[in-house]
Design a protein around this motif. Sequence first.
Motif, mmCIF file in Angstrom:
data_model
loop_
_atom_site.group_PDB
_atom_site.id
_atom_site.type_symbol
_atom_site.label_atom_id
_atom_site.label_comp_id
_atom_site.label_asym_id
_atom_site.label_seq_id
_atom_site.Cartn_x
_atom_site.Cartn_y
_atom_site.Cartn_z
ATOM 1 N N SER A 18 52.906 15.116 75.823
ATOM 2 C CA SER A 18 53.946 15.388 74.830
ATOM 3 C C SER A 18 54.813 16.532 75.320
ATOM 4 C CB SER A 18 53.310 15.720 73.476
ATOM 5 O OG SER A 18 52.543 16.880 73.586
ATOM 6 N N GLY A 19 55.809 16.873 74.523
ATOM 7 C CA GLY A 19 56.850 17.763 74.996
ATOM 8 C C GLY A 19 56.535 19.235 75.055
ATOM 9 N N GLY A 20 55.373 19.692 74.615
ATOM 10 C CA GLY A 20 55.088 21.120 74.590
ATOM 11 C C GLY A 20 54.914 21.716 75.970
ATOM 12 N N HIS A 87 38.608 13.533 66.850
ATOM 13 C CA HIS A 87 39.945 12.948 66.964
ATOM 14 C C HIS A 87 40.988 13.867 66.304
ATOM 15 C CE1 HIS A 87 43.014 9.782 66.950
ATOM 16 N NE2 HIS A 87 43.237 10.123 65.700
ATOM 17 N N SER A 88 40.674 14.354 65.128
ATOM 18 C CA SER A 88 41.598 15.246 64.418
ATOM 19 C C SER A 88 41.806 16.554 65.168
ATOM 20 C CB SER A 88 41.078 15.539 63.012
ATOM 21 O OG SER A 88 40.972 14.349 62.284
ATOM 22 N N HIS A 89 40.735 17.083 65.752
ATOM 23 C CA HIS A 89 40.823 18.341 66.494
ATOM 24 C C HIS A 89 41.778 18.222 67.680
ATOM 25 C CE1 HIS A 89 39.461 22.204 68.067
ATOM 26 N NE2 HIS A 89 39.409 21.624 69.258
ATOM 27 N N VAL A 95 49.709 18.935 68.162
ATOM 28 C CA VAL A 95 50.735 19.449 67.245
ATOM 29 C C VAL A 95 50.968 20.936 67.499
ATOM 30 C CG1 VAL A 95 51.258 19.872 64.806
ATOM 31 C CG2 VAL A 95 50.270 17.696 65.499
ATOM 32 N N PHE A 96 49.896 21.695 67.698
ATOM 33 C CA PHE A 96 50.037 23.125 67.975
ATOM 34 C C PHE A 96 50.854 23.361 69.241
ATOM 35 C CE2 PHE A 96 45.692 24.032 65.830
ATOM 36 C CZ PHE A 96 46.262 23.837 64.594
ATOM 37 N N SER A 97 50.588 22.578 70.282
ATOM 38 C CA SER A 97 51.316 22.752 71.537
ATOM 39 C C SER A 97 52.795 22.455 71.384
ATOM 40 C CB SER A 97 50.737 21.840 72.615
ATOM 41 O OG SER A 97 49.448 22.264 72.947
ATOM 42 N N MET A 104 51.129 32.445 69.342
ATOM 43 C CA MET A 104 50.312 32.208 68.155
ATOM 44 C C MET A 104 49.344 31.032 68.323
ATOM 45 S SD MET A 104 53.214 32.765 65.253
ATOM 46 C CE MET A 104 52.071 32.503 63.928
ATOM 47 N N ARG A 105 49.393 30.372 69.463
ATOM 48 C CA ARG A 105 48.554 29.187 69.656
ATOM 49 C C ARG A 105 47.072 29.520 69.689
ATOM 50 N NH1 ARG A 105 52.111 26.293 74.256
ATOM 51 N NH2 ARG A 105 53.903 25.893 72.920
ATOM 52 N N GLY A 106 46.715 30.670 70.244
ATOM 53 C CA GLY A 106 45.298 31.032 70.315
ATOM 54 C C GLY A 106 44.674 31.140 68.935
#
Length: 151
Positions: A18-20, A87-89, A95-97, A104-106
């Motif tokens: 994905s784009g992150g 799967h959700s994790h 999404v976070f990336s 803030m990702r950590g």
Amino acid sequence: FVTRSREKREKKRQRPHSGGDRADETPPSGTMSWLLRAADSAPGSMKVHHVGNLALAGLTPAAVFLPKDSSYMKPVDLGLGLALPLHSHITMNMVFSDYIPPGMRGAARGAMAGVTAMTVLGLLHLNLRGPGLTSCVKQLWCGPAKDAKAK
């Protein structure tokens, strides 16, 4: 021709899905810390994610159509209890990336790891000591239990 196809496959494997921007989050290979640090960009995480998709695609209809007293219900419930949170994790880490600033990702990943751990423990408790995940979900569509003494 064969060499170009091989080169394209290698480039595709190296690209994030994905784009992150994940250049700052390279997890150590060979350890399970990818699950906590960058579950979406580790080398084996997409394979785990796709295997989880296949497991959910098989377990969900099985859970719906198995009879209530089937001996297969417990393994299906345990499989769903592990596949759904994993799967959700991984998906939430994607999404976070994509949407959370790198600084803030950590914290977001740590919070998600906590939520995932609590979900796995809760579903294991429900599946091992309670009626099971499938029975609980099926109860949502059942009417309220009528008390025989009330009549």
